[in-house]
Design an enzyme around this catalytic site. Structure first.
Site, PDB file in Angstrom:
ATOM      1  N   LYS A 143      24.397  26.277  34.478  1.00 37.67           N
ATOM      2  CA  LYS A 143      25.493  26.282  33.507  1.00 37.67           C
ATOM      3  C   LYS A 143      26.728  26.872  34.189  1.00 37.67           C
ATOM      4  O   LYS A 143      26.824  28.087  34.363  1.00 37.67           O
ATOM      5  CB  LYS A 143      25.134  27.119  32.278  1.00 37.67           C
ATOM      6  N   GLY A 154      28.894  37.628  35.961  1.00 36.02           N
ATOM      7  CA  GLY A 154      29.925  37.666  34.919  1.00 36.02           C
ATOM      8  C   GLY A 154      30.169  39.114  34.515  1.00 36.02           C
ATOM      9  O   GLY A 154      29.903  40.037  35.290  1.00 36.02           O
ATOM     10  N   SER A 155      30.625  39.297  33.297  1.00 31.74           N
ATOM     11  CA  SER A 155      30.996  40.648  32.874  1.00 31.74           C
ATOM     12  C   SER A 155      29.767  41.506  32.573  1.00 31.74           C
ATOM     13  O   SER A 155      28.677  40.991  32.284  1.00 31.74           O
ATOM     14  CB  SER A 155      31.867  40.570  31.616  1.00 31.74           C
ATOM     15  N   VAL A 205      28.484  40.815  28.943  1.00 32.30           N
ATOM     16  CA  VAL A 205      27.610  39.642  28.777  1.00 32.30           C
ATOM     17  C   VAL A 205      26.290  39.843  29.536  1.00 32.30           C
ATOM     18  O   VAL A 205      25.228  39.435  29.062  1.00 32.30           O
ATOM     19  CB  VAL A 205      28.333  38.342  29.213  1.00 32.30           C
ATOM     20  N   GLY A 206      26.351  40.513  30.679  1.00 30.60           N
ATOM     21  CA  GLY A 206      25.135  40.792  31.452  1.00 30.60           C
ATOM     22  C   GLY A 206      24.112  41.570  30.633  1.00 30.60           C
ATOM     23  O   GLY A 206      22.903  41.313  30.718  1.00 30.60           O
ATOM     24  N   GLU A 242      24.877  40.183  38.314  1.00 33.89           N
ATOM     25  CA  GLU A 242      25.975  40.579  39.192  1.00 33.89           C
ATOM     26  C   GLU A 242      27.205  40.698  38.298  1.00 33.89           C
ATOM     27  O   GLU A 242      27.708  39.695  37.804  1.00 33.89           O
ATOM     28  CB  GLU A 242      26.129  39.488  40.272  1.00 33.89           C
ATOM     29  N   CYS A 302      35.373  40.007  41.809  1.00 30.03           N
ATOM     30  CA  CYS A 302      34.556  41.179  41.443  1.00 30.03           C
ATOM     31  C   CYS A 302      34.812  42.292  42.444  1.00 30.03           C
ATOM     32  O   CYS A 302      34.671  43.466  42.134  1.00 30.03           O
ATOM     33  CB  CYS A 302      33.074  40.855  41.513  1.00 30.03           C
ATOM     34  N   GLU A 332      37.619  47.483  34.446  1.00 29.34           N
ATOM     35  CA  GLU A 332      37.917  46.289  35.237  1.00 29.34           C
ATOM     36  C   GLU A 332      39.008  45.477  34.539  1.00 29.34           C
ATOM     37  O   GLU A 332      38.890  45.167  33.351  1.00 29.34           O
ATOM     38  CB  GLU A 332      36.654  45.437  35.395  1.00 29.34           C
TER      39      GLU A 332
HETATM   40  C1  UN1 Z   1      33.217  37.698  43.616  1.00 32.69           C
HETATM   41  O1  UN1 Z   1      34.305  38.231  43.521  1.00 32.69           O
HETATM   42  O2  UN1 Z   1      32.509  37.552  42.618  1.00 32.69           O
HETATM   43  O3  UN1 Z   1      33.461  39.339  49.224  1.00 32.69           O
HETATM   44  C2  UN1 Z   1      32.684  37.151  44.885  1.00 32.69           C
HETATM   45  C3  UN1 Z   1      34.237  38.578  48.649  1.00 32.69           C
HETATM   46  C4  UN1 Z   1      33.875  37.121  48.520  1.00 32.69           C
HETATM   47  C5  UN1 Z   1      33.002  36.900  47.338  1.00 32.69           C
HETATM   48  C6  UN1 Z   1      33.516  37.491  46.070  1.00 32.69           C
HETATM   49  N1  UN1 Z   1      33.212  36.679  49.719  1.00 32.69           N
HETATM   50  O4  UN1 Z   1      35.288  38.966  48.186  1.00 32.69           O
END
Ligand code: UN1
Length: 504
Positions: free
Chosen positions: A182, A235-236, A239-240, A257, A291, A392
């Protein structure tokens, strides 16, 4: 938005049991360019539970044959996948910029990351090492092997629309699992591009299925169905937590993650020019929508003012615009709601008493009128307890804090609920190693920003960023396989472990 659909716009189906087909719901949704909402990228299926059930059923059936295909043969197909993506890199990057906004050089990087991951994981088809150990009994052999788990639900975000799906789908496949994917509703075209390549490379029907749509209708059955054995979600944190709870009653393996509030620490002996380069790239690259984005900077008081002066000057000079324009350095926020979040945090920062050193406004004049653009924004005089230093934001907003020592920097750095990535700029190897040891994060950099992880090391974080799993690297195999310990007794008699202990 009530706009008519131009005839040239394509409607894309779900991919279920080897066929592209419309949703049983009969409904669709639009995918629009965040740099210009007049630009309709495509129409996608607004799927329902019946679609998910059909996809899960196909994946369950396909698993019985796919798990028996030798891993090196599965890997052969994946090598082909990597080659096919490489051949279409430029087109995929352009599609990606158009649907999610980040600049072309970065979407090329995103596609490259998928290529790298696929080549790397295909190599695992001829490794997938287990352990062989001596037995405590004579004429007995002991070893462990990895076995697949079954059907995997793959739920991915919009910020790395090809890289992150590849981090999950490819290791799942090489281990012998089947998947229902998805993708985020903001980036379904990149998902279609990836799935078409998997199809073209000859992955058998039912092994990979894709269902587009929202969290309630599609995400929920993917996290609750009895047929699913693994859920891998990026995701957030909010939601995780829902995903984790939804999957708990059926004891699925859940890989999460989630959020980050990553930090760059700058010591008084740092190469300041290098640190400014790092903060610009870490803070404003991908419009802060990683992230791993460096949304906090902690600077030693002795170099604080010099750093801020240079950092603000450089941030002001960044060119904001459509990611498809050659000169653009910072693209739009991904959606109106993402932009609203950015605007609201700027307001929160001001109210909390931080100093707005630059930026702070939405950009909407001239060619930017139809997109979700915001100025690169820096707050100084930020206190570590302020919301802009804790939460965040996922946008082009960086909070700068002052420290008096490495100890204080480490305390501030660790003083958040997340633990994805952290960095230190210093010339002192002793301090660098202390920081590397004491930062409780999953990723750490010395003299480089918090972004830029490579595919062959584990990726993930501590605390509210993750739940102990890692993707990428060999660690990804741990998510998508489980151990079977095998004992082979060739003595021809009953030997009792722990009891028939040999005395010398
Ligand atoms: C993400 O932000 O979810 O290390 C992944 C990094 C990238 C991957 C980021 N190679 O910033």
């Amino acid at each position: 938005m009530a706009t008519s659909t131009p005839a040239s716009v394509t409607t894309y189906g779900n991919f279920i049991d080897g066929q592209w087909k419309p949703s049983a719901s009969g409904q669709t949704f639009e995918n629009r360019n965040p740099a210009n909402t007049d630009d309709l990228v495509g129409i996608f299926q607004h799927s329902n539970r019946a679609d998910v059930e059909a996809a899960l059923d196909a994946a369950r059936r396909a698993y019985e044959t796919w798990r028996l295909v030798p891993a090196p043969v599965r890997a052969e197909m994946l090598f082909k996948v990597a080659q096919l993506i490489a051949g279409r890199k430029e087109q995929f990057a352009r599609d990606m910029t158009r649907e999610m906004g980040k600049v072309l050089n970065e979407t090329r990087g995103d596609v490259q990351e998928a290529i790298d991951m696929t080549f790397y994981m295909a190599g695992e088809g001829r490794r997938m090492f287990g352990q062989t150990v001596p037995s405590e009994l004579r004429n007995k052999f002991a070893m462990s092997v990895r076995q697949p788990l079954g059907v995997c639900s793959i739920i991915t975000p919009w910020n790395f629309p090809m890289a992150i799906p590849s981090w999950k789908i490819v290791p799942a496949l090489v281990c012998g699992n089947t998947v229902v994917f998805k993708p985020a509703s903001q980036t379904p075209l990149s998902a279609v591009n990836l799935v078409k390549i998997l199809e073209e490379a000859g992955i058998p029907r039912g092994v990979v299925n894709m269902v587009t749509g929202d969290g309630d209708e599609v995400g929920t059955p993917l996290t609750t169905s009895e047929m699913v054995r693994v859920v891998s979600f990026t995701g957030s944190t909010k939601v995780g937590r829902i995903v984790n709870q939804a999957a708990a009653p059926t004891f699925k393996k859940v890989h999460l993650e989630m959020g980050g509030k990553n930090v760059i620490m700058i010591m008084e002996d740092a190469d300041l020019e290098l640190a400014v380069d790092g903060c610009l790239w870490g803070g404003f690259g991908t419009t802060g929508q990683r992230c791993t984005a460096a949304s906090r900077v902690v600077v030693h008081e002795k170099v604080h003012d010099a750093f801020v002066e240079a950092f603000v000057a450089r941030a002001r000079s960044l060119v904001v615009g459509d990611g498809l324009d050659q000169q653009t350095q910072v693209g739009p926020s991904n959606s109106e709601s993402q932009l609203r979040t950015v605007v609201s945090y700027v307001d929160i920062g001001k109210k909390e008493g931080a100093t707005l050193a630059c930026g702070g406004n939405r950009l909407s004049s001239g060619p930017l009128a139809k997109g979700f653009f915001h100025e690169p924004t820096i707050f100084t005089n930020v206190h570590p307890t302020m919301r802009i230093a804790q939460e965040e934001i996922f946008g082009p907003v960086v909070s700068v804090m002052k420290c008096r020592s490495l100890d204080e920097a480490v305390a501030i750095a660790n003083g958040v609920e997340y633990g994805l990535s952290a960095a230190i700029y210093t010339q002192d190897i002793n301090r660098a190693f202390v920081a590397m040891r004491d930062l409780y994060t999953g990723i750490f950099y010395i003299n480089a920003p918090t972004i830029g992880a490579e595919v062959h090391l584990p990726f993930g974080g501590t605390k509210n960023t993750g739940n102990g799993h890692r993707e990428a690297g060999v660690a990804a195999l741990d998510v998508f396989s489980e151990w079977k310990s095998c004992y082979i007794d060739f003595s021809g008699k009953l030997q009792r472990a722990q009891i028939d202990v040999e005395q010398i």
